[in-house]
Motif scaffolding. Sequence first.
Motif, PDB file in Angstrom:
ATOM      1  N   VAL A 173       0.836  -1.200   0.000  1.00  0.00           N
ATOM      2  CA  VAL A 173       0.000   0.000   0.000  1.00  0.00           C
ATOM      3  C   VAL A 173       0.874   1.255   0.000  1.00  0.00           C
ATOM      4  N   ILE A 174       1.941   1.218   0.781  1.00  0.00           N
ATOM      5  CA  ILE A 174       2.852   2.370   0.833  1.00  0.00           C
ATOM      6  C   ILE A 174       3.472   2.621  -0.540  1.00  0.00           C
ATOM      7  N   ALA A 175       3.879   1.545  -1.199  1.00  0.00           N
ATOM      8  CA  ALA A 175       4.466   1.682  -2.534  1.00  0.00           C
ATOM      9  C   ALA A 175       3.464   2.255  -3.526  1.00  0.00           C
ATOM     10  N   GLU A 176       2.203   1.833  -3.414  1.00  0.00           N
ATOM     11  CA  GLU A 176       1.151   2.325  -4.309  1.00  0.00           C
ATOM     12  C   GLU A 176       0.907   3.821  -4.090  1.00  0.00           C
ATOM     13  N   LYS A 177       0.925   4.231  -2.824  1.00  0.00           N
ATOM     14  CA  LYS A 177       0.694   5.642  -2.511  1.00  0.00           C
ATOM     15  C   LYS A 177       1.854   6.503  -2.991  1.00  0.00           C
ATOM     16  N   LYS A 178       3.058   6.006  -2.838  1.00  0.00           N
ATOM     17  CA  LYS A 178       4.217   6.751  -3.339  1.00  0.00           C
ATOM     18  C   LYS A 178       4.152   6.892  -4.858  1.00  0.00           C
ATOM     19  N   ALA A 179       3.737   5.804  -5.512  1.00  0.00           N
ATOM     20  CA  ALA A 179       3.616   5.826  -6.971  1.00  0.00           C
ATOM     21  C   ALA A 179       2.557   6.824  -7.417  1.00  0.00           C
ATOM     22  N   LYS A 180       1.468   6.928  -6.626  1.00  0.00           N
ATOM     23  CA  LYS A 180       0.423   7.901  -6.956  1.00  0.00           C
ATOM     24  C   LYS A 180       0.969   9.325  -6.869  1.00  0.00           C
ATOM     25  N   ALA A 181       1.735   9.590  -5.804  1.00  0.00           N
ATOM     26  CA  ALA A 181       2.325  10.915  -5.647  1.00  0.00           C
ATOM     27  C   ALA A 181       3.302  11.216  -6.789  1.00  0.00           C
ATOM     28  N   GLU A 182       4.099  10.238  -7.158  1.00  0.00           N
ATOM     29  CA  GLU A 182       5.045  10.431  -8.265  1.00  0.00           C
ATOM     30  C   GLU A 182       4.303  10.693  -9.565  1.00  0.00           C
ATOM     31  N   GLY A 183       3.177   9.991  -9.747  1.00  0.00           N
ATOM     32  CA  GLY A 183       2.384  10.182 -10.953  1.00  0.00           C
ATOM     33  C   GLY A 183       1.788  11.583 -11.030  1.00  0.00           C
ATOM     34  N   LEU A 184       1.311  12.089  -9.890  1.00  0.00           N
ATOM     35  CA  LEU A 184       0.761  13.449  -9.852  1.00  0.00           C
ATOM     36  C   LEU A 184       1.853  14.476 -10.146  1.00  0.00           C
ATOM     37  N   ARG A 185       3.039  14.236  -9.601  1.00  0.00           N
ATOM     38  CA  ARG A 185       4.149  15.157  -9.855  1.00  0.00           C
ATOM     39  C   ARG A 185       4.476  15.214 -11.345  1.00  0.00           C
ATOM     40  N   LYS A 186       4.487  14.060 -12.008  1.00  0.00           N
ATOM     41  CA  LYS A 186       4.787  14.020 -13.445  1.00  0.00           C
ATOM     42  C   LYS A 186       3.729  14.780 -14.244  1.00  0.00           C
ATOM     43  N   LYS A 187       2.468  14.647 -13.837  1.00  0.00           N
ATOM     44  CA  LYS A 187       1.389  15.364 -14.529  1.00  0.00           C
ATOM     45  C   LYS A 187       1.588  16.882 -14.411  1.00  0.00           C
ATOM     46  N   ILE A 188       1.980  17.318 -13.210  1.00  0.00           N
ATOM     47  CA  ILE A 188       2.191  18.759 -12.993  1.00  0.00           C
ATOM     48  C   ILE A 188       3.364  19.250 -13.842  1.00  0.00           C
ATOM     49  N   LEU A 189       4.463  18.474 -13.860  1.00  0.00           N
ATOM     50  CA  LEU A 189       5.619  18.855 -14.667  1.00  0.00           C
ATOM     51  C   LEU A 189       5.273  18.895 -16.155  1.00  0.00           C
ATOM     52  N   ALA A 190       4.263  18.098 -16.536  1.00  0.00           N
ATOM     53  CA  ALA A 190       3.845  18.063 -17.942  1.00  0.00           C
ATOM     54  C   ALA A 190       2.832  19.161 -18.272  1.00  0.00           C
TER      55      ALA A 190
END
Length: 364
Positions: free
Chosen positions: A235-252
Amino acid sequence: MASPKNSWVLKGFFSTLFVLICLLAFLLTACQKNDQQGTASKEETAPTASVPQTATPAEGAEKALGPGDPVIEVDGVKMTKGQLDTEVNRKLESIRKRVPAEKLPQVKTNIQKRLIDDFVVKTLLNNEVNRLKITATEQEVNEAVEKLKSSLPANVSLENLLKKNQMTREKMREEIRLGIQINKLMVSRTKNLPKPTEKEITSFYKKNQDRFKLPEAVHVRHILIARAPDDGEKVIAEKKAKAEGLRKKILAGADFAELAKSNSDCPSKSAGGDLGIVSRGQMVKPFEDAIFSLKKNQIGPVVQTEYGFHVVQVLDVRQPKTVALDERTKGMISSFLLQQKQQEAFRKMVASLKEKANIIAYMP
């Protein structure tokens, strides 16, 4: 995580509606976050209030009191042991988790003394406004209620607040009405106070330079993907991945505020994740280290704290500086000095009322 607030340069500003605010303060404590680490309870650290020196100990005050027995009497108006215990227990319940067990007895004693003193002051002021026939209209009460509502955090409703504090709407209106009456009394007693002079303002500024120093600070916003204490590795890994995904969207090019509103687990989501101006020492260390390493408008790496994973952006950087003695600062100082005079006038008025009153203490 504690939400920072924009700080006044002058600490301890005193509102002209201070009496109303004091009477309602116990309500507003329910809005404060309890998850700030290292925050000492006010009941533990605040100076202990005491029964007025004009109070006369009653005969047999040393005996144990029952729920129906009075603990204090002010011109015939009594507070019973049962009433006192109910308020003490309610306040203790709200802070119990933040106070070490060994300090609870002293905290309880401090709360008892403060509640008794508050009862004395409130009763004296209530009697005085009634003697002077000072009233509050329904419109004034309604306006004060709306002001209270507007001061609440976005996720707190007035009904929930009343329920948490075990207060009826009628009782709340009664307290607000008295607050308005007391405020009118204070306005009448302080309307002729002299305004601070230019010399007083300049002298205050020179003698209190530390009050006008603004520390290094950043204007920051974030998106929190919260973690729970019982989250497993997956679950922790999934949540970290979600945060990383949101960061990539913002950078894009995605809109940070919109993503915060739809994804963040922090109350700041309603403001697009905006935490306002943050100085050092306001946030947990990993978060602080991350945001103070960023430049203006920079999106930082995902930050992990005990609260979860944060996508962060610094909107502005403020270097340390001393506020100049300009017209705005002079106005703030003038208001502060005038409010100090109002506080002193209030203290003198209460002291005078205590001297004239018949106050009997039944607790040792």
